[in-house]
Every structure is written in C-alpha cells, then in structure tokens.
Design a protein around this motif. Structure first.
Motif, PDB file in Angstrom:
ATOM      1  N   LYS A  15       0.820  -1.209   0.000  1.00 28.45           N
ATOM      2  CA  LYS A  15       0.000   0.000   0.000  1.00 28.45           C
ATOM      3  C   LYS A  15       0.859   1.267   0.000  1.00 28.45           C
ATOM      4  N   LYS A  16       2.157   1.113   0.270  1.00 29.98           N
ATOM      5  CA  LYS A  16       3.061   2.257   0.209  1.00 29.98           C
ATOM      6  C   LYS A  16       3.569   2.496  -1.212  1.00 29.98           C
ATOM      7  N   GLU A  17       3.222   1.576  -2.110  1.00 27.54           N
ATOM      8  CA  GLU A  17       3.541   1.802  -3.513  1.00 27.54           C
ATOM      9  C   GLU A  17       2.669   2.924  -4.059  1.00 27.54           C
ATOM     10  N   ARG A  18       3.055   3.455  -5.186  1.00 25.92           N
ATOM     11  CA  ARG A  18       2.339   4.575  -5.790  1.00 25.92           C
ATOM     12  C   ARG A  18       0.855   4.284  -5.995  1.00 25.92           C
ATOM     13  N   LEU A  19       0.522   3.122  -6.574  1.00 26.50           N
ATOM     14  CA  LEU A  19      -0.876   2.798  -6.834  1.00 26.50           C
ATOM     15  C   LEU A  19      -1.622   2.419  -5.555  1.00 26.50           C
ATOM     16  N   GLY A  20      -0.927   1.837  -4.609  1.00 27.23           N
ATOM     17  CA  GLY A  20      -1.547   1.522  -3.329  1.00 27.23           C
ATOM     18  C   GLY A  20      -1.942   2.764  -2.563  1.00 27.23           C
ATOM     19  N   TRP A  21      -1.166   3.810  -2.724  1.00 29.58           N
ATOM     20  CA  TRP A  21      -1.433   5.078  -2.052  1.00 29.58           C
ATOM     21  C   TRP A  21      -2.750   5.681  -2.538  1.00 29.58           C
ATOM     22  N   ILE A  22      -3.109   5.408  -3.789  1.00 34.29           N
ATOM     23  CA  ILE A  22      -4.358   5.916  -4.349  1.00 34.29           C
ATOM     24  C   ILE A  22      -5.552   5.369  -3.577  1.00 34.29           C
ATOM     25  N   LYS A  23      -5.525   4.076  -3.264  1.00 39.87           N
ATOM     26  CA  LYS A  23      -6.659   3.423  -2.597  1.00 39.87           C
ATOM     27  C   LYS A  23      -6.918   4.034  -1.221  1.00 39.87           C
ATOM     28  N   GLU A  24      -5.879   4.545  -0.604  1.00 35.00           N
ATOM     29  CA  GLU A  24      -6.041   5.120   0.723  1.00 35.00           C
ATOM     30  C   GLU A  24      -6.743   6.472   0.691  1.00 35.00           C
ATOM     31  N   GLY A  25      -6.946   7.012  -0.513  1.00 35.90           N
ATOM     32  CA  GLY A  25      -7.634   8.293  -0.631  1.00 35.90           C
ATOM     33  C   GLY A  25      -6.821   9.466  -0.145  1.00 35.90           C
ATOM     34  N   ASN A  26      -5.492   9.309  -0.170  1.00 37.08           N
ATOM     35  CA  ASN A  26      -4.610  10.355   0.354  1.00 37.08           C
ATOM     36  C   ASN A  26      -4.005  11.237  -0.732  1.00 37.08           C
ATOM     37  N   ASN A  39      -5.699  13.007  -3.775  1.00 29.63           N
ATOM     38  CA  ASN A  39      -6.538  14.196  -3.959  1.00 29.63           C
ATOM     39  C   ASN A  39      -5.801  15.325  -4.683  1.00 29.63           C
ATOM     40  N   ALA A  40      -5.178  14.975  -5.802  1.00 30.50           N
ATOM     41  CA  ALA A  40      -4.401  15.955  -6.560  1.00 30.50           C
ATOM     42  C   ALA A  40      -5.308  16.922  -7.304  1.00 30.50           C
ATOM     43  N   GLU A  41      -4.828  18.124  -7.488  1.00 30.54           N
ATOM     44  CA  GLU A  41      -5.540  19.101  -8.312  1.00 30.54           C
ATOM     45  C   GLU A  41      -5.279  18.845  -9.792  1.00 30.54           C
ATOM     46  N   VAL A  42      -4.075  18.326 -10.082  1.00 34.66           N
ATOM     47  CA  VAL A  42      -3.710  18.009 -11.465  1.00 34.66           C
ATOM     48  C   VAL A  42      -3.252  16.555 -11.520  1.00 34.66           C
ATOM     49  N   GLY A  53      -1.839   0.864 -22.579  1.00 36.73           N
ATOM     50  CA  GLY A  53      -2.658   1.350 -23.669  1.00 36.73           C
ATOM     51  C   GLY A  53      -3.869   2.067 -23.116  1.00 36.73           C
ATOM     52  N   LEU A  54      -4.774   2.432 -23.986  1.00 31.91           N
ATOM     53  CA  LEU A  54      -5.932   3.218 -23.569  1.00 31.91           C
ATOM     54  C   LEU A  54      -6.765   2.495 -22.513  1.00 31.91           C
ATOM     55  N   GLU A  55      -7.007   1.197 -22.686  1.00 30.19           N
ATOM     56  CA  GLU A  55      -7.872   0.479 -21.748  1.00 30.19           C
ATOM     57  C   GLU A  55      -7.304   0.494 -20.339  1.00 30.19           C
ATOM     58  N   THR A  56      -6.021   0.218 -20.205  1.00 28.70           N
ATOM     59  CA  THR A  56      -5.394   0.233 -18.881  1.00 28.70           C
ATOM     60  C   THR A  56      -5.456   1.630 -18.277  1.00 28.70           C
ATOM     61  N   GLN A  57      -5.203   2.636 -19.092  1.00 27.31           N
ATOM     62  CA  GLN A  57      -5.249   4.010 -18.596  1.00 27.31           C
ATOM     63  C   GLN A  57      -6.643   4.382 -18.107  1.00 27.31           C
ATOM     64  N   LEU A  58      -7.684   3.933 -18.808  1.00 32.77           N
ATOM     65  CA  LEU A  58      -9.053   4.243 -18.395  1.00 32.77           C
ATOM     66  C   LEU A  58      -9.418   3.530 -17.100  1.00 32.77           C
ATOM     67  N   VAL A  59      -8.938   2.300 -16.913  1.00 35.83           N
ATOM     68  CA  VAL A  59      -9.172   1.584 -15.657  1.00 35.83           C
ATOM     69  C   VAL A  59      -8.498   2.321 -14.506  1.00 35.83           C
ATOM     70  N   LEU A  60      -7.255   2.749 -14.706  1.00 37.56           N
ATOM     71  CA  LEU A  60      -6.536   3.482 -13.659  1.00 37.56           C
ATOM     72  C   LEU A  60      -7.209   4.818 -13.357  1.00 37.56           C
ATOM     73  N   LEU A  61      -7.694   5.480 -14.396  1.00 38.02           N
ATOM     74  CA  LEU A  61      -8.380   6.752 -14.187  1.00 38.02           C
ATOM     75  C   LEU A  61      -9.645   6.549 -13.355  1.00 38.02           C
ATOM     76  N   ASN A  95     -11.563   6.725  -5.712  1.00 40.91           N
ATOM     77  CA  ASN A  95     -10.952   6.757  -4.384  1.00 40.91           C
ATOM     78  C   ASN A  95     -10.419   8.121  -3.957  1.00 40.91           C
ATOM     79  N   ASN A  96     -10.489   9.109  -4.822  1.00 38.48           N
ATOM     80  CA  ASN A  96      -9.929  10.415  -4.506  1.00 38.48           C
ATOM     81  C   ASN A  96     -10.834  11.529  -5.024  1.00 38.48           C
ATOM     82  N   ALA A  97     -10.598  12.721  -4.532  1.00 38.02           N
ATOM     83  CA  ALA A  97     -11.360  13.875  -5.003  1.00 38.02           C
ATOM     84  C   ALA A  97     -11.090  14.098  -6.488  1.00 38.02           C
TER      85      ALA A  97
END
Length: 305
Positions: free
Chosen positions: A31-42, A44-47, A81-89, A95-97
């Motif tokens: 969860k300290k990995e970059r993608l794991g940090w997303i799930k924690e809702g911490n 909340n980037a503006e960009v 590719g596009l599909e993976t990017q859309l899933v990540l988006l 999980n975030n603002a």
C-alpha cells in the motif's frame, strides 16, 4: 488416531493464521507503492497526469507542484494502452477527489487497438477492487478463483512479497514518477527503428476512439479540464518514413473536435539532441529537467487563456 487428527487440524489452523497475517503484512507494505497510495484516498491531486511510460518518466510532479502551486500526481503506467489508462483513471476517481485538470500524455499508438495488458504486475495488489479484478479477469491475467482468497495472489506473484516486505521500513510512499538518469543508447534507434521492419502505422480503433470521446464527455460533465500532451521524442526517428505525420495530424483534428487543449512537443528543440534521451521514446533526467521548464511555461499560458 483422533489425537493425531486433532493435532493435524491444529497445525493446519496455525499455519493458515500465520500465512494470513504474513500476507496481510505484505499487502500493507504494498500500500506504500504509488498505486496503493491511491486506494487510501490520500492523493486528492488538483492536477492528475495520465498516460503511458512517457507520462510516468517525463513529468516531475514534485517540480510542477512547487512551481505552479498546485498538487500534481503522476498516474502514468509503463506500456499502458488506452484500456489500462481508463481503468486506472476510474480507479483513481473512485478513491480520490476529482482533479481540476488532467494532463493526458498521448503517443503515436494512443488509439491503436491492442488487447494485451503489459507490465500488469503492479495492478495485482489492486484486485480487491472489482474495477481492477474484472479487467484482469477479462484479459485472462488472473482467475476468478483468486477472488475467494484475494491474498493468495501474492503466492502466485511471489516477487510482490519481497517488494511488500522491503516497503515496511519506508515512511513515505514512493515517488510518483520514474525519471531515468541514463545516457543515450544509439543501438535502440538503429536496431529497433532504422534497421528493422518495424513501422508506426495509422490503425485507429473505432472502439478506442469512442471510449476516448465518451471519457472526455464524462470528464467535462464533472468539471475536469483535459490537456493532451505529446512529450518530446528523438527526431532521428523521422529518418524512417511511415505514418507518424498522419497520426499526429489525426490527433490534432480529434482534439480540436472534442475541444480539449493539445500541446505537442514533437518539434521541440529538445527532440534534436541525443543528450536529452536514453532511447528514442524516452528522455533522461537532463531532458526531463529541461522539458519541465518548457511545460511549466506552456501549461500556465494555456490555462490562463
């Protein structure tokens, strides 16, 4: 005999409990990995920066956050590719603002159909979320059986165990970009591009095109401004004629039609110097440092208009 069975059951129970705790510890470390940090809702980037390895390796979000006074987060993903990017988006937005701006890196093959999911190992810790598990199951990366005991995924992908344990000693999540301090590899250009049969072809997928258009509409409806960016690429690749120019013309027209900003660095001075790259497609640290200065200026000017 009964005593032997009871002992066996007890040992099995102890082993199961120990394995469960051990795998939970691994999961905590991941969860300290970059993608794991997303799930924690911490985050909340503006960009939010979205795209392939050319997003992941070309945008220094720390620099941009400091110079532009807005919180940036890099969601670029290697070989995506596009599909993976859309899933990540979708995973990020769940999980975030909602960010104010999405900087979306595109490349020649942005809308070329490719059913493969590359470099999926960093998605494995996210299969607790149906968005990710359904995607990986549909592409036959994981089996539905893994969902009965999701922690078992680490017994299949054992390299994640080591990574999770190593992360336990880290206080902060990993940097959310992957800048490479490497020198130019001339063989990459000669072997993979100039002296091979490989060609970049205009093969736009109608499915991907519709998915992209729908995504832009959805983002606009929730108040997100999208900026498409073609980051610098080594100009020597144009020694070989194929559909590169046709593709860029197509994307220019597409982005104009959906009314999103488009910043194209294909003709940037940075593209002409191998000292700014470690291979044809990717800049090194020197190139990225220079690119960030240019991008900071251009994104600020674009957003002010």
């Amino acid at each position: 005999m009964e005593r032997f069975i009871k002992k066996g059951v007890l040992l099995s129970l102890i082993f199961f409990i120990f394995s469960f705790i051990f795998l939970k510890v691994v999961d905590f470390g991941l969860k300290k990995e970059r993608l794991g940090w997303i799930k924690e809702g911490n985050v909340n980037a503006e960009v939010l920066i979205l795209g392939s390895s050319r997003a992941y390796r070309h945008f220094n979000s720390d620099f941009l956050s400091k110079t532009l006074g807005m919180k940036f987060f890099n969601l670029g993903y290697d070989a995506s590719g596009l599909e993976t990017q859309l899933v990540l988006l979708e995973y990020y937005l769940k999980n975030n603002a909602t960010p104010k701006i999405i900087v979306w890196e595109y490349n020649y093959g942005f809308l070329n159909f490719d059913p493969n999911v590359y470099e999926y190992i960093d998605l494995i810790p996210l299969v607790d979320d149906p968005l990710v598990s359904d995607y990986l199951i549909d592409h036959e990366i994981i089996s539905e059986r893994i969902l009965y005991f999701p922690l078992s995924r680490y017994l299949v992908y054992k390299e994640l165990i080591k990574k999770g344990l190593n992360n336990l000693s880290k206080d902060e999540p990993f940097k959310d970009y992957k800048i490479q301090d490497l020198n130019w590899d001339k063989h990459n250009l000669e072997k993979l591009y100039l002296n091979s049969d490989y060609k970049i072809e205009k093969e736009i997928s109608n499915q991907y095109l519709n998915q992209y258009r729908n995504t832009i509409d959805k983002l606009k409806n929730i108040g997100v401004k999208v900026v498409m960016v073609f980051t610098p690429i080594y100009s020597g690749i144009y020694q070989k004629e194929d559909d590169k120019v046709l593709l860029l013309d197509f994307y220019d027209s597409l982005f104009f039609s959906v009314k999103v900003l488009n910043i194209n660095y294909n003709d940037s001075d940075l593209s002409r110097d191998t000292l700014n790259f470690y291979n044809v497609l990717h800049m090194n640290k020197k190139g990225v440092d220079s690119f960030m200065v240019d991008f900071e200026r251009d994104i600020k000017r674009s957003l002010d208009e």
